[in-house]
Structure formats: C-alpha cells, structure tokens
Design a protein around this motif. Structure first.
Motif, PDB file in Angstrom:
ATOM      1  N   ALA A  12     -22.716 114.490  -7.308  1.00 21.05           N
ATOM      2  CA  ALA A  12     -21.903 114.846  -8.474  1.00 21.05           C
ATOM      3  C   ALA A  12     -21.886 113.711  -9.483  1.00 21.05           C
ATOM      4  O   ALA A  12     -21.938 113.948 -10.699  1.00 21.05           O
ATOM      5  CB  ALA A  12     -20.479 115.186  -8.037  1.00 21.05           C
ATOM      6  N   ILE A  13     -21.833 112.475  -9.004  1.00 22.27           N
ATOM      7  CA  ILE A  13     -21.884 111.319  -9.903  1.00 22.27           C
ATOM      8  C   ILE A  13     -23.195 111.328 -10.680  1.00 22.27           C
ATOM      9  O   ILE A  13     -23.215 111.167 -11.908  1.00 22.27           O
ATOM     10  CB  ILE A  13     -21.703 110.003  -9.114  1.00 22.27           C
ATOM     11  N   ALA A  14     -24.306 111.567  -9.962  1.00 23.74           N
ATOM     12  CA  ALA A  14     -25.610 111.609 -10.632  1.00 23.74           C
ATOM     13  C   ALA A  14     -25.677 112.759 -11.628  1.00 23.74           C
ATOM     14  O   ALA A  14     -26.161 112.594 -12.757  1.00 23.74           O
ATOM     15  CB  ALA A  14     -26.716 111.749  -9.582  1.00 23.74           C
ATOM     16  N   TYR A  15     -25.164 113.928 -11.234  1.00 27.54           N
ATOM     17  CA  TYR A  15     -25.168 115.092 -12.138  1.00 27.54           C
ATOM     18  C   TYR A  15     -24.372 114.805 -13.408  1.00 27.54           C
ATOM     19  O   TYR A  15     -24.827 115.077 -14.521  1.00 27.54           O
ATOM     20  CB  TYR A  15     -24.587 116.319 -11.432  1.00 27.54           C
ATOM     21  N   LEU A  16     -23.174 114.256 -13.251  1.00 26.80           N
ATOM     22  CA  LEU A  16     -22.329 113.988 -14.413  1.00 26.80           C
ATOM     23  C   LEU A  16     -22.940 112.931 -15.324  1.00 26.80           C
ATOM     24  O   LEU A  16     -22.826 113.014 -16.549  1.00 26.80           O
ATOM     25  CB  LEU A  16     -20.922 113.579 -13.957  1.00 26.80           C
ATOM     26  N   LEU A  17     -23.602 111.949 -14.738  1.00 27.70           N
ATOM     27  CA  LEU A  17     -24.279 110.940 -15.555  1.00 27.70           C
ATOM     28  C   LEU A  17     -25.396 111.568 -16.376  1.00 27.70           C
ATOM     29  O   LEU A  17     -25.492 111.348 -17.592  1.00 27.70           O
ATOM     30  CB  LEU A  17     -24.853 109.828 -14.664  1.00 27.70           C
ATOM     31  N   VAL A  18     -26.240 112.362 -15.719  1.00 25.02           N
ATOM     32  CA  VAL A  18     -27.353 112.995 -16.423  1.00 25.02           C
ATOM     33  C   VAL A  18     -26.833 113.977 -17.476  1.00 25.02           C
ATOM     34  O   VAL A  18     -27.319 114.013 -18.606  1.00 25.02           O
ATOM     35  CB  VAL A  18     -28.296 113.700 -15.422  1.00 25.02           C
ATOM     36  N   ASP A  19     -25.819 114.778 -17.098  1.00 27.79           N
ATOM     37  CA  ASP A  19     -25.239 115.739 -18.025  1.00 27.79           C
ATOM     38  C   ASP A  19     -24.645 115.028 -19.236  1.00 27.79           C
ATOM     39  O   ASP A  19     -24.855 115.438 -20.379  1.00 27.79           O
ATOM     40  CB  ASP A  19     -24.166 116.560 -17.308  1.00 27.79           C
ATOM     41  N   GLY A  20     -23.908 113.949 -19.000  1.00 31.10           N
ATOM     42  CA  GLY A  20     -23.293 113.217 -20.100  1.00 31.10           C
ATOM     43  C   GLY A  20     -24.313 112.614 -21.042  1.00 31.10           C
ATOM     44  O   GLY A  20     -24.200 112.741 -22.265  1.00 31.10           O
ATOM     45  N   LEU A  28     -19.410 111.358 -18.615  1.00 30.99           N
ATOM     46  CA  LEU A  28     -19.640 109.959 -18.229  1.00 30.99           C
ATOM     47  C   LEU A  28     -18.368 109.309 -17.688  1.00 30.99           C
ATOM     48  O   LEU A  28     -18.411 108.562 -16.702  1.00 30.99           O
ATOM     49  CB  LEU A  28     -20.174 109.164 -19.419  1.00 30.99           C
ATOM     50  N   VAL A  29     -17.228 109.605 -18.306  1.00 27.16           N
ATOM     51  CA  VAL A  29     -15.949 109.057 -17.825  1.00 27.16           C
ATOM     52  C   VAL A  29     -15.645 109.591 -16.425  1.00 27.16           C
ATOM     53  O   VAL A  29     -15.233 108.835 -15.533  1.00 27.16           O
ATOM     54  CB  VAL A  29     -14.812 109.401 -18.811  1.00 27.16           C
ATOM     55  N   LEU A  30     -15.864 110.883 -16.212  1.00 26.32           N
ATOM     56  CA  LEU A  30     -15.618 111.466 -14.891  1.00 26.32           C
ATOM     57  C   LEU A  30     -16.543 110.868 -13.838  1.00 26.32           C
ATOM     58  O   LEU A  30     -16.125 110.628 -12.698  1.00 26.32           O
ATOM     59  CB  LEU A  30     -15.786 112.989 -14.947  1.00 26.32           C
ATOM     60  N   ALA A  74     -13.664 117.251 -10.927  1.00 22.37           N
ATOM     61  CA  ALA A  74     -14.581 116.736 -11.933  1.00 22.37           C
ATOM     62  C   ALA A  74     -15.548 117.812 -12.416  1.00 22.37           C
ATOM     63  O   ALA A  74     -15.804 117.937 -13.621  1.00 22.37           O
ATOM     64  CB  ALA A  74     -15.358 115.538 -11.378  1.00 22.37           C
ATOM     65  N   ILE A  75     -16.072 118.588 -11.495  1.00 20.20           N
ATOM     66  CA  ILE A  75     -16.969 119.680 -11.883  1.00 20.20           C
ATOM     67  C   ILE A  75     -16.212 120.682 -12.747  1.00 20.20           C
ATOM     68  O   ILE A  75     -16.731 121.187 -13.744  1.00 20.20           O
ATOM     69  CB  ILE A  75     -17.567 120.366 -10.636  1.00 20.20           C
ATOM     70  N   GLY A  76     -14.961 120.965 -12.382  1.00 22.70           N
ATOM     71  CA  GLY A  76     -14.146 121.898 -13.163  1.00 22.70           C
ATOM     72  C   GLY A  76     -13.918 121.418 -14.584  1.00 22.70           C
ATOM     73  O   GLY A  76     -14.071 122.186 -15.538  1.00 22.70           O
ATOM     74  N   VAL A  77     -13.560 120.151 -14.750  1.00 19.62           N
ATOM     75  CA  VAL A  77     -13.333 119.607 -16.094  1.00 19.62           C
ATOM     76  C   VAL A  77     -14.625 119.637 -16.905  1.00 19.62           C
ATOM     77  O   VAL A  77     -14.628 119.997 -18.087  1.00 19.62           O
ATOM     78  CB  VAL A  77     -12.760 118.173 -16.015  1.00 19.62           C
ATOM     79  N   SER A  78     -15.726 119.295 -16.255  1.00 17.79           N
ATOM     80  CA  SER A  78     -17.012 119.330 -16.951  1.00 17.79           C
ATOM     81  C   SER A  78     -17.355 120.749 -17.400  1.00 17.79           C
ATOM     82  O   SER A  78     -17.831 120.965 -18.522  1.00 17.79           O
ATOM     83  CB  SER A  78     -18.105 118.775 -16.036  1.00 17.79           C
TER      84      SER A  78
END
Length: 196
Positions: A104-112, A139-141, A160-164
């Motif tokens: 999830a950290i990697a996904y949020l970084l790439v998504d951001g 990125l903050v998440l 985090a996935i929900g907020v994203s």
C-alpha cells in the motif's frame, strides 16, 4: 480564428457524465473503506491472496505446457512461489495485511507521483488543482503508513486506501464538471478549415 484543442478534451467534454458517475462510485467505495478500515484491509488481503494463488496456478500450467523445457523449470518454481504466497496470505490474512501495508505504501507513492505529474501537464481550469491535491494526499498517507508501520497496519491500510479513493473520486467529479461547459464547443462542426 479557430483554436486547436487537445484530442482528449473533446472526448471528456462530450462524455463528462460517465466520468462524474464513475467518480461518485469511486468516492462511495472510499467512504465505505474509511468506515470499515479493518474489514477493508482483510478483504484486500483475501483478494490479493486469491489473485496470487490463481496467478501461480495459471503460470505453472503455461510453463508446463510450453514447448521445450529450456527455462521452464525456473518458471514453474516462480509459479510455485507465487501460489504459496497466495496460500499463506489466505491462511493468515492478518500477516498478509502487514505485508500488504508495504505494498500500500508503494501504491500510494506511485499514485501520488503520477497524479502530481498529471496535474503539471494539465491545462488550468480542468481540475488540475484537485488532481494535485489527490496526489499530495496520497504521498502524505504513504508517509503516515511508513511512520506507523507495523503497529497501525491492521486498520491504516483500509483507511488510507479509502481516503485515496475518496480523493480520486472527488477529483474525477471535479474534472467532469469543469469540462461540462465544453460540451457545446465540441459538438458543433466548424466551418473553418482544419489546415494550419
């Protein structure tokens, strides 16, 4: 004098309703994920475990069915590792959830990063501020997940996935409504020549 518009602008300008509806559905899924973060995390663990198991079995079948065995042994071993990872996550989704926190950290970084780059390339007035905000929030998440790892892994992944998802849905709706006024601009054919 005619103006040249990007090719994608015509498609979005004339089809803004499906984008708005999709954004609304993505936002609703995000709200549900925020309301049930632990359940969302467990569900994600089960989905990933099942996907890995199926992918491993399919990969093994293709490796065995391939003509000639040159390199197939390594492909079968990779398929076995993939399937075993899927079985382990299915057998212990809590342990899988901790592992999925890193994903999830990697996904949020790439998504951001992707959303921030997309916002830089967008024209002003097309919802680029919403896209940039969504990317920054991802990125903050990702940073919060990294700081709280592994203690917060049981609930923070789903949250985090929900907020994203909510931010992505809101940005999609904002883009749809910002280009809605362009609908008439693209529907009428122009009398002027397209040549430059």
């Amino acid at each position: 004098m005619s103006t040249i518009t990007p090719r994608g602008a015509e498609t979005i300008g004339t089809n803004w309703r499906p984008l708005a509806v999709t954004g609304g559905l993505v936002g609703i899924l995000g709200v549900l994920a925020i309301a049930l973060p632990f359940g969302t995390g467990i569900a994600i663990a089960y989905i990933v475990g099942a996907a890995l198991l199926v992918a491993g079995l399919v990969h093994a079948g293709q490796a065995i069915a391939a003509d000639g065995w040159t390199g197939s042994l390594w492909q079968v071993l990779l398929a076995v590792v993939t399937a075993v990872a899927g079985i382990l996550i299915l057998a212990n989704p809590l342990l899988g959830l901790v592992s999925l926190t890193l994903l999830a950290i990697a996904y949020l970084l790439v998504d951001g990063i992707a959303e921030l780059l997309a916002s830089v390339r967008m024209e002003s007035g097309t919802g680029r501020g919403w896209i940039a905000a969504s990317g920054a929030l991802s990125l903050v998440l990702a940073g919060f997940l990294w700081v709280g790892f592994p203690a917060d892994a049981l609930w923070l992944v789903g949250f985090a996935i929900g907020v994203s998802l909510v931010m992505t849905g809101v940005s999609m709706i904002a883009i749809a409504f910002s280009v809605r006024g362009m609908e008439g601009e693209f529907s009428a054919p122009s009398d002027t020549s397209r040549g430059v």
